[in-house]
Write an enzyme that holds these catalytic residues in place. Structure first.
Site, PDB file in Angstrom:
ATOM      1  CE1 TYR A  22      -3.346  -2.142   5.356  1.00 30.98           C
ATOM      2  CE2 TYR A  22      -3.343   0.073   4.435  1.00 30.98           C
ATOM      3  CZ  TYR A  22      -3.417  -1.296   4.272  1.00 30.98           C
ATOM      4  OH  TYR A  22      -3.566  -1.815   2.999  1.00 30.98           O
ATOM      5  CB  SER A  34      -0.892   0.018   1.242  1.00 32.27           C
ATOM      6  OG  SER A  34      -1.530   1.266   1.403  1.00 32.27           O
TER       7      SER A  34
END
Length: 263
Positions: free
Chosen positions: A156, A143
Protein backbone atom coordinates in the site's frame (compact mmCIF):
# COMPACT_ATOMS: atom_id res chain seq x y z
CA UNK A 1 -20.76 31.68 -11.51
CA UNK A 2 -20.70 28.59 -13.73
CA UNK A 3 -22.30 25.36 -12.58
CA UNK A 4 -20.00 22.88 -10.84
CA UNK A 5 -20.30 19.42 -12.39
CA UNK A 6 -18.08 16.78 -10.82
CA UNK A 7 -17.40 13.11 -11.45
CA UNK A 8 -16.86 11.19 -8.21
CA UNK A 9 -15.33 7.70 -8.39
CA UNK A 10 -15.58 5.08 -5.66
CA UNK A 11 -19.04 6.51 -4.96
CA UNK A 12 -20.78 3.32 -3.85
CA UNK A 13 -19.38 3.48 -0.30
CA UNK A 14 -17.04 5.26 2.10
CA UNK A 15 -15.42 8.57 1.23
CA UNK A 16 -16.62 8.55 -2.38
CA UNK A 17 -20.25 8.12 -1.37
CA UNK A 18 -19.91 10.81 1.29
CA UNK A 19 -18.42 13.25 -1.24
CA UNK A 20 -21.28 12.57 -3.67
CA UNK A 21 -23.87 13.20 -0.94
CA UNK A 22 -22.27 16.41 0.27
CA UNK A 23 -21.68 17.70 -3.26
CA UNK A 24 -25.35 17.26 -4.16
CA UNK A 25 -26.31 18.94 -0.89
CA UNK A 26 -24.22 21.93 -2.00
CA UNK A 27 -26.22 22.14 -5.21
CA UNK A 28 -23.57 20.66 -7.51
CA UNK A 29 -24.26 18.21 -10.31
CA UNK A 30 -22.67 14.81 -9.64
CA UNK A 31 -21.91 11.80 -11.81
CA UNK A 32 -21.29 9.00 -9.30
CA UNK A 33 -19.06 6.17 -10.55
CA UNK A 34 -18.41 2.75 -9.00
CA UNK A 35 -18.45 -0.94 -9.85
CA UNK A 36 -21.68 -1.85 -8.03
CA UNK A 37 -24.64 -0.67 -10.07
CA UNK A 38 -27.21 -1.58 -7.44
CA UNK A 39 -25.56 0.65 -4.85
CA UNK A 40 -25.34 3.50 -7.32
CA UNK A 41 -29.01 3.12 -8.16
CA UNK A 42 -29.93 3.33 -4.48
CA UNK A 43 -27.73 6.42 -4.06
CA UNK A 44 -29.28 8.11 -7.09
CA UNK A 45 -32.79 7.41 -5.81
CA UNK A 46 -31.88 9.03 -2.51
CA UNK A 47 -29.89 12.10 -3.51
CA UNK A 48 -30.68 12.67 -7.19
CA UNK A 49 -27.23 12.25 -8.76
CA UNK A 50 -26.40 10.72 -12.13
CA UNK A 51 -24.58 7.38 -12.12
CA UNK A 52 -22.31 5.22 -14.22
CA UNK A 53 -21.26 1.68 -13.27
CA UNK A 54 -17.66 0.91 -14.24
CA UNK A 55 -14.67 -1.10 -13.05
CA UNK A 56 -11.88 1.45 -13.43
CA UNK A 57 -9.24 -1.26 -13.74
CA UNK A 58 -10.78 -2.22 -17.11
CA UNK A 59 -9.79 -0.18 -20.15
CA UNK A 60 -13.08 -0.67 -22.00
CA UNK A 61 -15.07 0.40 -18.93
CA UNK A 62 -13.09 3.63 -18.65
CA UNK A 63 -13.59 4.28 -22.37
CA UNK A 64 -17.34 3.89 -21.86
CA UNK A 65 -17.16 6.25 -18.88
CA UNK A 66 -15.47 8.85 -21.08
CA UNK A 67 -18.36 8.64 -23.55
CA UNK A 68 -20.91 9.14 -20.77
CA UNK A 69 -18.84 11.94 -19.30
CA UNK A 70 -18.88 13.82 -22.60
CA UNK A 71 -22.63 14.13 -22.22
CA UNK A 72 -22.34 15.06 -18.54
CA UNK A 73 -19.80 17.83 -19.38
CA UNK A 74 -17.68 17.71 -16.19
CA UNK A 75 -15.83 20.64 -14.68
CA UNK A 76 -14.10 18.44 -12.10
CA UNK A 77 -12.91 14.93 -11.25
CA UNK A 78 -12.75 13.59 -7.70
CA UNK A 79 -10.82 10.33 -7.87
CA UNK A 80 -11.50 8.33 -4.69
CA UNK A 81 -11.54 4.73 -5.93
CA UNK A 82 -8.70 2.55 -4.63
CA UNK A 83 -7.85 0.46 -1.61
CA UNK A 84 -5.46 -1.80 0.27
CA UNK A 85 -5.01 -5.55 0.43
CA UNK A 86 -2.99 -7.33 3.08
CA UNK A 87 -0.95 -6.22 6.08
CA UNK A 88 1.73 -8.89 6.22
CA UNK A 89 5.51 -8.33 6.31
CA UNK A 90 7.00 -7.72 2.86
CA UNK A 91 8.30 -11.26 2.43
CA UNK A 92 4.87 -12.69 3.17
CA UNK A 93 2.86 -10.44 0.86
CA UNK A 94 1.60 -11.77 -2.46
CA UNK A 95 2.21 -10.53 -5.97
CA UNK A 96 -1.55 -10.80 -6.52
CA UNK A 97 -2.26 -8.29 -3.74
CA UNK A 98 0.44 -5.94 -5.00
CA UNK A 99 -0.90 -6.16 -8.54
CA UNK A 100 -4.44 -5.41 -7.31
CA UNK A 101 -3.24 -2.36 -5.36
CA UNK A 102 -1.25 -0.95 -8.28
CA UNK A 103 -4.12 -1.57 -10.71
CA UNK A 104 -6.66 0.01 -8.34
CA UNK A 105 -4.65 2.96 -7.04
CA UNK A 106 -2.21 3.84 -9.82
CA UNK A 107 -3.16 2.44 -13.22
CA UNK A 108 -6.87 3.16 -12.70
CA UNK A 109 -6.09 6.75 -11.69
CA UNK A 110 -3.99 7.20 -14.83
CA UNK A 111 -6.72 5.68 -17.01
CA UNK A 112 -9.41 7.94 -15.61
CA UNK A 113 -7.30 11.10 -15.88
CA UNK A 114 -6.27 10.20 -19.44
CA UNK A 115 -9.92 9.71 -20.36
CA UNK A 116 -11.35 12.80 -18.70
CA UNK A 117 -8.62 15.45 -18.99
CA UNK A 118 -9.70 16.51 -22.52
CA UNK A 119 -13.24 17.12 -21.21
CA UNK A 120 -11.96 19.09 -18.23
CA UNK A 121 -9.83 21.23 -20.54
CA UNK A 122 -12.89 21.83 -22.72
CA UNK A 123 -14.89 23.02 -19.70
CA UNK A 124 -12.51 25.97 -19.24
CA UNK A 125 -12.93 27.33 -22.76
CA UNK A 126 -15.82 29.71 -22.08
CA UNK A 127 -15.76 32.36 -19.34
CA UNK A 128 -18.20 32.18 -16.46
CA UNK A 129 -21.48 34.07 -16.54
CA UNK A 130 -19.94 37.00 -14.67
CA UNK A 131 -17.11 37.19 -17.24
CA UNK A 132 -14.42 35.73 -14.98
CA UNK A 133 -12.15 32.88 -16.05
CA UNK A 134 -13.32 29.28 -15.83
CA UNK A 135 -11.28 26.71 -13.94
CA UNK A 136 -11.41 22.91 -13.84
CA UNK A 137 -10.19 20.67 -11.02
CA UNK A 138 -8.75 17.24 -10.37
CA UNK A 139 -8.77 16.01 -6.78
CA UNK A 140 -7.25 12.63 -5.92
CA UNK A 141 -7.48 10.80 -2.59
CA UNK A 142 -4.19 9.15 -1.66
CA UNK A 143 -3.21 8.38 1.94
CA UNK A 144 -0.66 9.36 4.55
CA UNK A 145 0.79 5.97 3.53
CA UNK A 146 2.07 7.74 0.39
CA UNK A 147 4.76 9.52 2.41
CA UNK A 148 5.07 7.66 5.74
CA UNK A 149 6.11 4.00 5.72
CA UNK A 150 4.88 1.52 8.28
CA UNK A 151 5.32 -2.17 9.01
CA UNK A 152 2.81 -4.29 7.15
CA UNK A 153 2.16 -1.53 4.64
CA UNK A 154 4.75 -2.28 1.96
CA UNK A 155 2.38 -2.80 -0.96
CA UNK A 156 0.00 0.00 0.00
CA UNK A 157 2.91 2.36 0.77
CA UNK A 158 4.35 1.62 -2.66
CA UNK A 159 1.07 2.01 -4.54
CA UNK A 160 -0.01 5.22 -2.83
CA UNK A 161 3.49 6.68 -3.19
CA UNK A 162 3.30 6.00 -6.92
CA UNK A 163 -0.15 7.58 -7.11
CA UNK A 164 1.14 10.67 -5.31
CA UNK A 165 4.03 10.98 -7.77
CA UNK A 166 1.55 10.73 -10.64
CA UNK A 167 -0.41 13.66 -9.19
CA UNK A 168 2.69 15.74 -8.49
CA UNK A 169 3.94 15.29 -12.05
CA UNK A 170 0.49 16.07 -13.48
CA UNK A 171 0.43 19.36 -11.58
CA UNK A 172 3.78 20.28 -13.15
CA UNK A 173 2.65 19.27 -16.62
CA UNK A 174 -0.56 21.32 -16.39
CA UNK A 175 1.46 24.44 -15.62
CA UNK A 176 -0.09 27.39 -17.43
CA UNK A 177 -3.54 25.78 -17.72
CA UNK A 178 -6.61 26.77 -15.65
CA UNK A 179 -6.80 23.38 -13.91
CA UNK A 180 -6.05 22.92 -10.22
CA UNK A 181 -4.62 19.54 -9.21
CA UNK A 182 -5.16 18.66 -5.56
CA UNK A 183 -4.27 15.72 -3.34
CA UNK A 184 -6.08 14.69 -0.17
CA UNK A 185 -4.18 12.27 2.09
CA UNK A 186 -6.31 10.85 4.92
CA UNK A 187 -5.02 8.93 7.89
CA UNK A 188 -7.21 6.57 9.91
CA UNK A 189 -10.76 6.71 8.58
CA UNK A 190 -13.48 4.34 9.72
CA UNK A 191 -15.55 3.14 6.79
CA UNK A 192 -17.59 0.00 6.41
CA UNK A 193 -15.31 -1.59 3.82
CA UNK A 194 -11.71 -0.33 3.72
CA UNK A 195 -10.21 -2.54 6.44
CA UNK A 196 -12.61 -5.36 5.63
CA UNK A 197 -11.21 -5.52 2.08
CA UNK A 198 -7.65 -5.18 3.39
CA UNK A 199 -8.08 -8.20 5.67
CA UNK A 200 -9.85 -10.37 3.12
CA UNK A 201 -13.28 -10.10 4.73
CA UNK A 202 -12.12 -10.87 8.28
CA UNK A 203 -14.48 -8.69 10.31
CA UNK A 204 -12.66 -9.27 13.60
CA UNK A 205 -9.34 -8.03 12.18
CA UNK A 206 -11.06 -5.07 10.55
CA UNK A 207 -12.77 -4.09 13.80
CA UNK A 208 -9.51 -4.40 15.77
CA UNK A 209 -7.94 -1.55 13.77
CA UNK A 210 -10.37 0.94 15.31
CA UNK A 211 -10.96 -0.71 18.69
CA UNK A 212 -10.54 1.73 21.60
CA UNK A 213 -9.51 4.60 19.29
CA UNK A 214 -11.28 7.77 20.38
CA UNK A 215 -13.03 9.35 17.40
CA UNK A 216 -11.36 7.97 14.28
CA UNK A 217 -12.23 10.01 11.22
CA UNK A 218 -15.46 9.22 9.43
CA UNK A 219 -16.05 9.34 5.69
CA UNK A 220 -18.22 12.41 6.30
CA UNK A 221 -15.32 14.17 8.06
CA UNK A 222 -13.05 13.69 5.07
CA UNK A 223 -15.76 14.54 2.55
CA UNK A 224 -16.52 17.77 4.41
CA UNK A 225 -12.91 18.89 4.06
CA UNK A 226 -12.83 17.84 0.40
CA UNK A 227 -16.02 19.66 -0.56
CA UNK A 228 -14.95 22.74 1.41
CA UNK A 229 -11.77 22.81 -0.69
CA UNK A 230 -13.69 22.24 -3.91
CA UNK A 231 -16.02 25.09 -2.99
CA UNK A 232 -13.14 27.58 -2.91
CA UNK A 233 -12.81 29.90 -5.92
CA UNK A 234 -11.35 28.05 -8.89
CA UNK A 235 -8.04 29.95 -8.81
CA UNK A 236 -7.35 28.73 -5.24
CA UNK A 237 -5.44 25.45 -5.34
CA UNK A 238 -4.92 23.60 -2.05
CA UNK A 239 -2.27 21.31 -3.48
CA UNK A 240 -1.91 18.88 -0.56
CA UNK A 241 -4.14 18.22 2.43
CA UNK A 242 -3.36 15.75 5.23
CA UNK A 243 -6.28 14.74 7.46
CA UNK A 244 -5.85 12.63 10.58
CA UNK A 245 -7.81 12.07 13.78
CA UNK A 246 -6.24 13.63 16.86
CA UNK A 247 -5.63 10.10 18.19
CA UNK A 248 -3.25 9.35 15.31
CA UNK A 249 0.21 10.90 14.98
CA UNK A 250 1.62 8.51 12.34
CA UNK A 251 0.23 5.39 10.63
CA UNK A 252 1.99 3.32 13.28
CA UNK A 253 1.31 5.67 16.22
CA UNK A 254 -2.36 5.51 17.23
CA UNK A 255 -3.46 6.17 20.81
CA UNK A 256 -5.82 3.58 22.24
CA UNK A 257 -8.18 4.68 25.00
CA UNK A 258 -9.44 8.11 26.05
CA UNK A 259 -7.49 11.22 25.06
CA UNK A 260 -6.57 13.03 28.26
CA UNK A 261 -4.75 16.35 28.64
CA UNK A 262 -1.60 16.13 30.77
CA UNK A 263 -0.71 18.39 33.66
Amino acid sequence: MSEKRIIVTGASSGIGEAVARQAVARGWQVLAVARRAERLEALAAEIGCETFAADLTQEDAVAALAEAAATFRPTGLVQVAGGAKGAAPLGETTIEDWRWMFESNVIATKRVIDALLPLLRRSTAAPQQDGSASYAEIMVVTSIAATVSYQGGSGYNAAKSAEKQLIDVLRLELFGEPIRVMEVAPGMVWTEEFSLVRFGGDQAKADAVYKDVQDPLSADDVARVMTDILALPGHVSVDETIIKPVAQTHPWMVHKGPLVAKG
